[in-house]
Scaffold this active site. Sequence first.
Site, short mmCIF file in Angstrom:
data_model
loop_
_atom_site.label_atom_id
_atom_site.label_comp_id
_atom_site.label_asym_id
_atom_site.label_seq_id
_atom_site.Cartn_x
_atom_site.Cartn_y
_atom_site.Cartn_z
CD GLU A 123 -67.76 -25.14 54.97
OE1 GLU A 123 -67.85 -23.99 55.44
OE2 GLU A 123 -66.82 -25.50 54.25
CE LYS A 152 -77.09 -43.46 55.32
NZ LYS A 152 -76.69 -44.21 54.10
CB CYS A 168 -61.72 -21.75 52.74
SG CYS A 168 -60.06 -22.38 53.02
CE1 TYR A 169 -58.35 -20.94 44.83
CE2 TYR A 169 -60.66 -21.23 44.20
CZ TYR A 169 -59.34 -20.96 43.86
OH TYR A 169 -59.02 -20.68 42.56
N GLY A 216 -61.49 -24.81 48.44
CA GLY A 216 -60.85 -25.65 47.42
C GLY A 216 -59.38 -25.75 47.72
CG ASP A 261 -78.18 -44.43 51.31
OD1 ASP A 261 -78.85 -43.80 52.14
OD2 ASP A 261 -76.94 -44.44 51.28
CG HIS A 318 -63.93 -24.51 56.03
ND1 HIS A 318 -64.28 -24.88 54.76
CD2 HIS A 318 -62.58 -24.36 56.01
CE1 HIS A 318 -63.20 -24.96 54.00
NE2 HIS A 318 -62.16 -24.65 54.74
#
Length: 509
Positions: free
Chosen positions: A171, A365, A81-82, A54, A227, A169
């Site tokens: 991710e 997606k 992180c945060y 964040g 989508d 991170h």
Amino acid sequence: MDRIGVLDFGGQYSHLIGRRIRDLGVFARVFPAEVSAEELAGTDGIKGLVFSGGAASVHGESSPKPDPKILDLDLPVLGICYGHQLLAHLLGGKVVSGATGEYGTTVLEIAGGGSRLLNRVNEETEVWMNHKDAVTGPPPGARITGRTEESPVAVFEDDGRNLYGVQFHPEVTHTEEGDRILENYAVEICGAERSWDPVNLVPQMIEDVKREIGDKRAIIGLSGGVDSSTAAKIVGEAIGENLTAVYVDTGLMREGETDSIRDGFKEEDLQLKVIDASDRFLDGLAGVTDPERKRKIIGKTFIDSFTDVAEDLGAEVLVQGTIYSDRIESGSTTHSDTIKSHHNVGGIPEEMDLEIYEPLKELYKDEVRRIATEVGVPDEIVHRHVFPGPGLAIRVIGEVTPKRVEIVRRASRIIEEGLREAGLYEKVWMGFAVLLPIKSVGVQGDLRSYKYPVAIRIVESEDAMTANFSRIPYDVLEDISTSITNEIGEVNRVVYDISNKPPATMEWE
Ligand code: XMP
């Protein structure tokens, strides 16, 4: 089903955490940072929690903090992180506000042995950092298991209490062994079962539509993209003739799009209504140059068009194919910043009478593409490049005029054809043209010319949140460039956009 809860403290990448964990086959769900310990404890199958990144500083007065009772739930927690700084701060470690911070890839060195979180990770491994504050002292009882040049406590672990923090991170794909670290956490430490597959969601989604839309009449805006087509299939399956698909021709569509929608959906059971609203859109955009205003105008014009159709049909619900990344970038998740208002999210006026239903709003997606194939969306649509709702209007920088739209439309068609001929179309996320509202000097047929430049934008991405420009062979780019300047009289210069996201975004507006 076992699941990991991700508490969203507002980082741009925090939703990717859930996505990556789901990729490992473990279901993950994102909760707002304020979620109560009670709600988490009552969540079926919850096996562990992640505190996301964040933008705040733990020392800031209004910085988001979790319900303190969460740490008593006896669930393993991983702070990122945060979240890492927050965990350290809450547990009595030391966090300092750094003067410089670390941004981009750096080398993580494993410190000490026997790390559960970094099990099977190389002694030195590339990780991606994006922080200003840093943990300088681990919480009492925790040990340091990884450090970088700027972060003395890049990783800490408290095995006894099952609490873990990483400054980087895991991710994002730039972290070399990020998946392994998340797998160590979710599967080894939390012991979550790997039984998640997005297609498992379909029956539940159909049931949800039946329950929530029931007997009401609904319309869906069909764009021809994956989508909205998938959302239409799922909702159509659930409520049959009560759904009408509406295709609004905004005048800002790709070449041949309207015809291909008519052709592509004529065999379907869906009722399709095509509306030509190009004058309405182009008139609304006349003289407007600000990107956010353009997006808002387009959002409103879409809604006005849909509201008119809805009135005719007596529909009460508007179904949208919004997916997760649309919502994140529109700043519609708590604590995150608005990067751009996606036409179907931030552009919707609050006073609209139609009820909105978004069956895909929790999905990324590639998860939608998997479901699309499962529910029978034609392959051509599934693999077609993403096309933004605001269409070519955000690819004409500055004022949108019919003539400029036509230039960018033709240039984009040439780029797509070039990619297809080179066998690259399906390898990239998308390829398109951007028209710049300036002119430069050229020489054509021995005469001086003073015309527009076109930028070619071709990017590769896994989830739209980060992207790299595609390293397209020069001869392919040259063929595209030559075709553009030969075929489009208003253009005398072509440039290739070599920026990644971040710091740029894929679209220019
Ligand atoms: P950016 O430019 O944010 O784009 O890096 C990420 C992806 O999202 C698409 N995009 C949109 N899609 N409505 C959409 O349906 C929108 O308003 C919108 N804006 C951007 C963009 O084409 C890219 O694939």
